[in-house]
Design a protein around this motif. Structure first.
Motif, PDB file in Angstrom:
ATOM      1  N   GLN A   1       0.561  -1.421   0.213  1.00 44.19           N
ATOM      2  CA  GLN A   1       0.155   0.019  -0.117  1.00 44.19           C
ATOM      3  C   GLN A   1       0.763   1.045   0.541  1.00 44.19           C
ATOM      4  N   SER A   2       2.138   1.783   0.773  1.00 42.84           N
ATOM      5  CA  SER A   2       3.367   2.420   0.890  1.00 42.84           C
ATOM      6  C   SER A   2       3.352   2.208  -0.836  1.00 42.84           C
TER       7      SER A   2
ATOM      8  N   THR B   1       2.323   7.079  -6.866  1.00 42.28           N
ATOM      9  CA  THR B   1       1.128   8.329  -7.359  1.00 42.28           C
ATOM     10  C   THR B   1       2.065   9.806  -7.368  1.00 42.28           C
TER      11      THR B   1
ATOM     12  N   ASN C   1       1.907  10.173   4.163  1.00 46.23           N
ATOM     13  CA  ASN C   1       1.735   9.138   3.562  1.00 46.23           C
ATOM     14  C   ASN C   1       2.486   7.931   5.102  1.00 46.23           C
TER      15      ASN C   1
ATOM     16  N   TYR D   1       2.326   1.787  -3.707  1.00 42.05           N
ATOM     17  CA  TYR D   1       1.235   2.062  -4.252  1.00 42.05           C
ATOM     18  C   TYR D   1       1.277   3.757  -4.395  1.00 42.05           C
ATOM     19  N   GLN D   2       0.957   4.135  -2.578  1.00 42.79           N
ATOM     20  CA  GLN D   2       0.467   5.429  -2.472  1.00 42.79           C
ATOM     21  C   GLN D   2       1.485   6.081  -2.918  1.00 42.79           C
TER      22      GLN D   2
END
Length: 259
Positions: free
Chosen positions: A175-176, A182, A230, A178-179
């Motif tokens: 998840q990390s 972005t 994040n 991926y963010q």
């Protein structure tokens, strides 16, 4: 195999010729309709790929020039766009990062130096992505070719896999990254292919020129703030252990990979 190769040529040609010989719709000139036919054939050619995309593009430009649909100068005008060459140059750097393993070495060195806990490990991966971003205009290649394999290896070293213990650390790291990807994709003009096209569109439509430095200066502060937030928000991720420390194979993974 030969028949399949032949079909890859026949299918786009059939689409193009079919549209070419259809009577020109009312309100369009024959030239614009023929250009549309060539455009459709090009898209179909990109899908069937009788040649690599670059080869298909050259064939299409040649056809457009030979049929008088476009002048040669019009057909190759896109190659004079500095934004296109900026992307090409960045892609060459990107291939170098991946093929030579430099990108992975940078990431492993950062992990070895800073990744003593799950949160610091996430920040080390984020910093790796940030360092590679200016020279890697394909965010898919950056994550898929460099960051993702390292993350997967680390998760496995912790015994965290999709079917077995995903909440130990694996899902948090996935998840990390991926963010983070972005965020880094928006921080530099060459960190994603679409960014240079946006800059070119701004120049053509509004007369506003955006250099690489202008983009970086405008995006660096909000980008870094977003990366910090994040990571901090990752503390709220429901892991079985939010403060996992390197144990067993995870300790030796970066050093073994750097040998």
């Amino acid at each position: 195999m030969c028949m399949k190769k032949l079909l890859n040529w026949i299918i786009p040609a059939a689409f193009g010729l079919g549209l070419w010989f259809i009577p020109t719709p009312e309100g369009l000139t024959p030239q614009s309709w023929h250009l549309f036919a060539i455009f459709v054939a090009t898209i179909v050619g990109f899908i069937t790929q009788p040649l690599p995309i670059g080869g298909v593009s050259i064939v299409v430009i040649t056809v457009a020039a030979l049929t008088g649909t476009l002048k040669i100068s019009e057909g190759i005008s896109g190659f004079a766009n500095s934004a296109i060459w900026l992307i090409v140059g960045a892609f060459l750097f990107s291939r170098g990062f991946i093929k030579t393993g430099l990108g992975k070495r940078i990431a492993y060195n950062l992990i070895s130096a800073f990744g003593s806990s799950s949160l610091r490990l996430a920040y080390a991966l984020a910093l790796s992505d940030l360092i590679l971003a200016p020279a890697t205009p394909s965010n898919t290649a950056r994550v898929g070719g460099v960051i993702m394999p390292i993350t997967t290896s680390l998760a496995k070293a912790f015994g965290s896999e999709p079917q077995d213990g995903p909440r130990k650390i694996g899902s948090f790291l996935m998840q990390s990254i991926y963010q983070v990807n972005t965020i880094t994709s928006a921080m530099f003009q060459t960190s994603m292919a679409g960014n240079t096209l946006v800059a070119a569109l701004a120049l053509q439509s509004f007369g506003i020129g955006i250099t690489w430095g202008d983009w970086a200066m405008a995006a660096i502060v909000p980008g870094i703030i977003a990366l910090i937030i994040n990571g901090v928000s990752g503390k709220r991720w429901k892991m079985e252990d939010r403060n996992v420390f390197f144990v067993g194979e995870a300790v030796t993974l970066p050093s073994e990979a750097l040998k």
